[in-house]
Design a protein around this motif. Structure first.
Motif, PDB file in Angstrom:
ATOM      1  N   THR A  78       0.846  -1.186   0.000  1.00 38.10           N
ATOM      2  CA  THR A  78       0.000   0.000   0.000  1.00 38.10           C
ATOM      3  C   THR A  78       0.881   1.233   0.000  1.00 38.10           C
ATOM      4  N   MET A  79       0.602   2.147  -0.921  1.00 42.01           N
ATOM      5  CA  MET A  79       1.372   3.383  -1.053  1.00 42.01           C
ATOM      6  C   MET A  79       0.695   4.454  -0.203  1.00 42.01           C
ATOM      7  N   THR A  80       1.229   4.666   0.988  1.00 42.47           N
ATOM      8  CA  THR A  80       0.652   5.601   1.950  1.00 42.47           C
ATOM      9  C   THR A  80       1.396   6.927   1.892  1.00 42.47           C
ATOM     10  N   TYR A  81       0.654   8.030   1.944  1.00 47.80           N
ATOM     11  CA  TYR A  81       1.311   9.343   1.981  1.00 47.80           C
ATOM     12  C   TYR A  81       0.716  10.175   3.107  1.00 47.80           C
ATOM     13  N   ALA A  82       1.470  11.197   3.513  1.00 44.28           N
ATOM     14  CA  ALA A  82       1.061  12.045   4.632  1.00 44.28           C
ATOM     15  C   ALA A  82       0.654  13.417   4.122  1.00 44.28           C
ATOM     16  N   VAL A  83      -0.337  14.013   4.784  1.00 39.87           N
ATOM     17  CA  VAL A  83      -0.709  15.411   4.567  1.00 39.87           C
ATOM     18  C   VAL A  83      -0.490  16.123   5.895  1.00 39.87           C
ATOM     19  N   ILE A  84       0.340  17.172   5.864  1.00 35.67           N
ATOM     20  CA  ILE A  84       0.758  17.847   7.095  1.00 35.67           C
ATOM     21  C   ILE A  84       0.439  19.336   6.983  1.00 35.67           C
ATOM     22  N   SER A  85      -0.191  19.868   8.018  1.00 33.88           N
ATOM     23  CA  SER A  85      -0.515  21.288   8.084  1.00 33.88           C
ATOM     24  C   SER A  85      -1.007  21.572   9.498  1.00 33.88           C
ATOM     25  N   SER A  86      -1.583  22.746   9.711  1.00 30.63           N
ATOM     26  CA  SER A  86      -2.202  23.012  11.011  1.00 30.63           C
ATOM     27  C   SER A  86      -3.449  22.147  11.154  1.00 30.63           C
ATOM     28  N   LEU A 149       8.138  19.301  11.173  1.00 36.55           N
ATOM     29  CA  LEU A 149       6.994  20.130  10.796  1.00 36.55           C
ATOM     30  C   LEU A 149       5.864  20.042  11.821  1.00 36.55           C
ATOM     31  N   ILE A 150       5.693  18.874  12.391  1.00 36.79           N
ATOM     32  CA  ILE A 150       4.596  18.659  13.338  1.00 36.79           C
ATOM     33  C   ILE A 150       4.906  19.263  14.698  1.00 36.79           C
ATOM     34  N   THR A 151       6.166  19.178  15.134  1.00 38.92           N
ATOM     35  CA  THR A 151       6.495  19.519  16.528  1.00 38.92           C
ATOM     36  C   THR A 151       7.153  20.868  16.724  1.00 38.92           C
ATOM     37  N   SER A 152       7.787  21.420  15.685  1.00 46.53           N
ATOM     38  CA  SER A 152       8.573  22.643  15.891  1.00 46.53           C
ATOM     39  C   SER A 152       7.678  23.813  16.290  1.00 46.53           C
ATOM     40  N   SER A 153       8.166  24.605  17.272  1.00 46.26           N
ATOM     41  CA  SER A 153       7.432  25.796  17.715  1.00 46.26           C
ATOM     42  C   SER A 153       8.049  27.071  17.153  1.00 46.26           C
ATOM     43  N   SER A 154       8.997  26.960  16.235  1.00 48.41           N
ATOM     44  CA  SER A 154       9.641  28.149  15.677  1.00 48.41           C
ATOM     45  C   SER A 154       8.625  28.958  14.884  1.00 48.41           C
ATOM     46  N   PRO A 155       8.764  30.281  14.854  1.00 48.86           N
ATOM     47  CA  PRO A 155       7.823  31.113  14.084  1.00 48.86           C
ATOM     48  C   PRO A 155       7.736  30.704  12.613  1.00 48.86           C
ATOM     49  N   LYS A 156       8.873  30.300  12.032  1.00 46.28           N
ATOM     50  CA  LYS A 156       8.865  29.902  10.618  1.00 46.28           C
ATOM     51  C   LYS A 156       7.972  28.694  10.403  1.00 46.28           C
ATOM     52  N   TYR A 157       8.150  27.661  11.225  1.00 48.24           N
ATOM     53  CA  TYR A 157       7.349  26.451  11.062  1.00 48.24           C
ATOM     54  C   TYR A 157       5.885  26.691  11.393  1.00 48.24           C
ATOM     55  N   GLN A 158       5.604  27.558  12.350  1.00 44.59           N
ATOM     56  CA  GLN A 158       4.212  27.877  12.655  1.00 44.59           C
ATOM     57  C   GLN A 158       3.559  28.573  11.458  1.00 44.59           C
ATOM     58  N   ARG A 159       4.305  29.494  10.833  1.00 43.92           N
ATOM     59  CA  ARG A 159       3.786  30.188   9.645  1.00 43.92           C
ATOM     60  C   ARG A 159       3.577  29.209   8.492  1.00 43.92           C
ATOM     61  N   ILE A 160       4.512  28.294   8.314  1.00 48.71           N
ATOM     62  CA  ILE A 160       4.379  27.292   7.246  1.00 48.71           C
ATOM     63  C   ILE A 160       3.142  26.436   7.473  1.00 48.71           C
ATOM     64  N   ARG A 161       2.940  25.997   8.709  1.00 51.91           N
ATOM     65  CA  ARG A 161       1.751  25.174   8.995  1.00 51.91           C
ATOM     66  C   ARG A 161       0.465  25.940   8.729  1.00 51.91           C
ATOM     67  N   GLU A 162       0.479  27.238   8.948  1.00 53.60           N
ATOM     68  CA  GLU A 162      -0.715  28.052   8.746  1.00 53.60           C
ATOM     69  C   GLU A 162      -1.013  28.271   7.259  1.00 53.60           C
ATOM     70  N   ASP A 163       0.039  28.466   6.457  1.00 56.55           N
ATOM     71  CA  ASP A 163      -0.133  28.874   5.054  1.00 56.55           C
ATOM     72  C   ASP A 163      -0.063  27.728   4.057  1.00 56.55           C
ATOM     73  N   VAL A 164       0.538  26.611   4.463  1.00 56.53           N
ATOM     74  CA  VAL A 164       0.895  25.556   3.510  1.00 56.53           C
ATOM     75  C   VAL A 164       0.267  24.232   3.933  1.00 56.53           C
ATOM     76  N   ILE A 165      -0.172  23.475   2.947  1.00 50.14           N
ATOM     77  CA  ILE A 165      -0.581  22.081   3.151  1.00 50.14           C
ATOM     78  C   ILE A 165       0.425  21.224   2.401  1.00 50.14           C
ATOM     79  N   LEU A 166       1.151  20.395   3.116  1.00 45.04           N
ATOM     80  CA  LEU A 166       2.217  19.581   2.530  1.00 45.04           C
ATOM     81  C   LEU A 166       1.722  18.178   2.225  1.00 45.04           C
TER      82      LEU A 166
END
Length: 856
Positions: A78-86, A149-166
């Motif tokens: 099974t080809m499983t993929y992840a979607v990561i965001s806020s 991406l899931i755990t970082s509390s840095s402002p950059k990663y928080q902004r990425i989680r808010e604006d981007v769906i990976l």
């Protein structure tokens, strides 16, 4: 005091969020807690199985990741993929998918509405790792990137989680497991960095990154559906790991030439993302980022370049690699001479100075690169989303006022099943295919109702143009300004340049399809198709003496194999090769089923045929499988399985042992150099089981096999082995050719066929063929007239180029591309050009199939 209370309240909220986040982060396991080692650790590679186990742990402990299934792999995983965001974004995935879909396809969308949606939407970014499994850092980086991406509390990663769906994808799950399972038992042995003796994709190996514009492989289909049917990302980032030494990573801008069928904004954004990556490496003290050499963007078969003409910004990087997870130390003396003085340049401003290079270093570089992509997507979210709309709108507007206005596919085709396959693949790749509901006229030609069309007033029209039109590869010697990058460009007088991969690939030529460009607007009523059937299978005529299958259709070979498997009898007509099946050897219900499943028009013949026929027997087929892993062999197996030819793999030891004729009627030798076939892996470089080739004993056994009545089919470069070791009066005139005299690296050339010969049954008198490191034959005089080789196909007496580029074409004019040489009671069939190249030239597959059924 009011401001003070507000500040305290705000601070309290922040502290509460921090406490919640801290608790969440503590619950999310680190990779090493599940894997048992840190990502990138020396001598350790996580398998795909372990990676997905870790992803499941992340999904169980975090609301910032969701897992989805893309389909099955070639080996059934099974080809499983992840979607990561806020967590908020993930709770509204369908909303954001619909927004980006509307922007991508632009249907009924105004510029103002597109601006609104761009403000409201999120930047969807696709990143994958592990497509080429032996380039192992990118797949390992997927694990660490997800955690950070899931755990970082840095402002950059928080902004990425808010604006981007990976969308985070393991592009080759089978290979990730195969590689780790090969490497780990060899760690600490002399074979620690030995190559795998099998392909890291069961069929394609390295060529799984050449399949994207045709989508043969199930993994390619899965990824294509994600990109073109479901997620429509703004950026697609495909990680690789072969940086030009001594650089530590290659990033955009790309080398020349540039494919002309992309919107200029694609190139601008690629350059911008590459610059952002370079800045990130230098800011983090990571030396050795280089750009604008080696890797061009001409060929659209890559995972990256295929999406450029879908208005998706593709990004390729190539991170430095030693071997697997084994570290290596480099000194300046190991560098090529031109890099030893560490000269700074515009596209290599921070040269690497040498030292240890570990898997962890490569993983860290991949993390920096991926983060830079996500950071650009976050900072420029609105511009990227709106540009997606603008590019699509510009393309639609362009082809409303200039040709081609459409591509017209007439109903009558030599092989309608194969042309249907081409159109269905276009559909998978996001292209709308239509069928006219009335007759119409275009460019002075009358077309009946039922004609298929691909209108160009659609968002991804540049992709169709890219793969349907004739390619004219630019002679870079004429354009020094494009690539020299110096004050006064210098005219280049040397041998012509080649591209990184194919120069020409026109798909209608490869599929043997008649496709016409509409040079004037097409006005006709038509209906959009979800599935294309140029012809629907049926049996014509009343039951009688026999059934007739047309030899021109590839699916007829599948039918023949099914009939033979069930004990039916099959003959072919010596006056053209059509297959004849006596009605008393098969049930009509079975033939109806074949006609329906394979879209074949089968003719029922009432009277006995008066033509001369030969019976086709079940063939005991062997395919040589060297321990020097060979993609040509993998693609050959893929095609044989697709058309239901039963076969067995033959390894070196079996050929060395002999007695081949008792087990096989036909042996296929896939394209390989003679020395590789003869000697294989050198002693000491691999575990003993995998060393050596067929040896001189194997040569003797192959000769005896043919002498006793067997057929040996040599593909492309293996024809040199036949010439060298079977002493046939045939010469490959390109064997020692110099670049100053001849260059043709991956193009489409015209070939003339003797279709009265059984090997060329079903072929037209002229057809397009792939030329790629091909052999071209000259038959030498021989005293044994009854044993003279026969030419079955040759290049015409004029320039044979149909698509791509050729230099020195006069050398191959009127020379042979296919030779059949009698050998004892058997035959040697030399298919000098790749008739099954990457499983793409469907129009020449039957030359291989005919060779299998050939009777001396």
């Amino acid at each position: 005091m009011q401001h003070s209370r507000l500040f305290k309240s705000f601070l309290l909220i922040i502290l509460c969020f921090s406490a919640v986040f801290s608790t969440l982060a503590q619950n999310v396991p680190k990779p090493e807690e599940i894997l048992g080692f840190k990502v990138g650790a020396d001598y350790h590679l996580a398998t795909y199985t372990q990676a997905i186990e870790y992803y499941n742990q992340l999904a169980a402990t975090s609301a910032r990741i969701k897992l989805f299934e893309a389909g099955k792999t070639s080996m059934g995983q099974t080809m499983t993929y992840a979607v990561i965001s806020s967590s908020e974004n993930l709770s509204q995935l369908e909303k954001y998918k619909q927004i980006i879909r509307k922007l991508s396809l632009t249907k009924g969308l105004s510029s103002n509405k597109a601006q609104e949606l761009s403000h409201e939407g999120k930047a969807i970014v696709y990143i994958d790792g592990g497509l080429h499994a032996s380039e192992c850092a990118p797949a390992q980086h997927n694990i660490q990137l997800a955690y950070e991406l899931i755990t970082s509390s840095s402002p950059k990663y928080q902004r990425i989680r808010e604006d981007v769906i990976l969308i985070l994808v393991f592009a080759n799950p089978d290979g990730m497991n195969l590689l780790a399972d090969w490497y780990h038992p060899n760690v600490g042995t002399p074979y620690e960095v030995a190559s795998m003796p099998w392909l890291y994709h069961i069929y394609a190996g390295h060529d799984n990154n050449r399949d994207s514009y045709i989508a043969n492989l199930v993994e390619t289909k899965n990824i294509t559906r994600l990109i073109n049917k479901e997620w429509f990302p703004v950026i697609l980032y495909n990680h690789h790991q072969t940086a030009p030494f001594p650089a530590r990573i290659w990033t955009p801008p790309n080398a020349e030439p540039t494919n002309p069928n992309v919107h200029p904004l694609i190139v601008r954004w690629q350059n911008m993302v590459g610059s952002a990556m370079g800045a990130a490496f230098d800011a983090e003290g990571k030396e050795g980022a280089i750009s604008r050499n080696i890797f061009d963007s001409w060929y659209p078969g890559y995972v990256t370049q295929v999406v450029d003409s879908h208005n998706i910004i593709s990004i390729l990087t190539e991170t430095a690699l030693y071997r697997y997870a084994t570290p290596h130390f480099y000194t300046i003396r190991d560098f090529p001479k031109q890099y030893q003085d560490l000269t700074m340049s515009a596209f290599y401003p921070n040269p690497w100075k040498g030292g240890w290079w570990r898997l962890k270093d490569a993983v860290d570089y991949c993390i920096t690169a991926s983060t830079a992509v996500l950071d650009v997507a976050s900072k420029y979210k609105q511009e990227l989303l709106y540009n997606k709309y603008k590019m699509a709108a510009d393309v639609i507007k362009r082809f409303k006022s200039e040709p081609p206005y459409a591509w017209i596919i007439p109903e009558k085709q030599a092989d309608p099943g194969t042309v249907s396959l081409l159109l269905n693949r276009m559909n998978l790749l996001g292209i709308n295919v239509y069928k006219s509901t009335e007759s119409f006229s275009c460019d002075g030609i009358q077309y009946p109702a039922g004609t298929h069309l691909i209108p160009m007033n659609q968002a991804f029209a540049l992709f169709v143009k890219n793969v349907f039109e004739v390619q004219h590869y630019p002679d870079l010697r004429k354009y020094p300004d494009l690539w020299q990058g110096i004050i006064s460009p210098i005219e280049f007088e040397g041998a012509p340049f080649s591209s990184y991969d194919q120069m020409g690939w026109t798909l209608p030529y490869q599929f043997g399809a008649e496709v016409l460009a509409a040079n004037s607007p097409v006005e006709v009523q038509m209906s959009k198709l979800d599935k294309v059937h140029l012809q629907k299978g049926k049996i014509s005529g009343n039951p009688g003496y026999s059934y007739l299958l047309r030899h021109q259709e590839n699916n007829s070979f599948t039918a023949v194999n099914r009939i033979l498997k069930t004990g039916g009898r099959v003959f072919f007509s010596e006056s053209g090769g059509d297959f004849i099946i006596p009605t008393n050897s098969v049930k009509r219900v079975f033939m109806n089923q074949i006609a329906s499943e394979l879209d074949l028009n089968i003719t029922s013949i009432f009277r006995k045929q008066t033509v001369k026929t030969r019976e086709i027997k079940k063939v005991k087929l062997g395919v040589y499988k060297s321990w020097r892993a060979n993609a040509d062999a993998g693609w050959t197996r893929y095609i044989l399985e697709n058309y239901e030819f039963p076969y067995k793999n033959i390894h070196d030891a079996e050929i060395r042992a002999g007695n081949l004729k008792s087990n096989y009627d036909v042996i296929i030798i896939p394209s390989s150099q003679p020395d590789t076939i003869l000697n294989g892996h050198i002693k000491g470089t691999m575990p003993p089981k995998y060393i050596g080739g067929i040896t001189t004993s194997g040569v003797r056994n192959l000769r005896k096999f043919a002498e006793d009545g067997g057929t040996i089919v040599f593909l492309s470069n293996s024809c040199n082995f036949a010439i060298d070791y079977f002493n046939i009066p045939v010469k490959n005139i390109l064997k020692d050719i110099k670049r100053e005299d001849f260059v043709c690296s991956g193009s489409m050339l015209r070939m003339v066929f003797d279709n009265s010969h059984p090997v060329a049954y079903g072929m037209p008198e002229e057809a397009s063929t792939v030329f790629n490191r091909s052999c071209v034959f000259e038959i030498q005089p021989s005293f044994k007239n009854n044993k003279n080789p026969v030419s079955v196909a040759k290049y015409p007496d004029e320039n044979p180029l149909m698509s791509g580029w050729i230099y020195g074409d006069r050398i191959i004019r009127q020379k042979s591309g296919i030779v059949v040489a009698p050998f004892g009671k058997g035959s040697l069939i030399l298919l000098g050009f790749p008739v099954q190249f990457r499983a793409q030239p469907y129009g020449t597959f039957k030359l291989l199939f005919n060779s299998i059924f050939y009777l001396p």
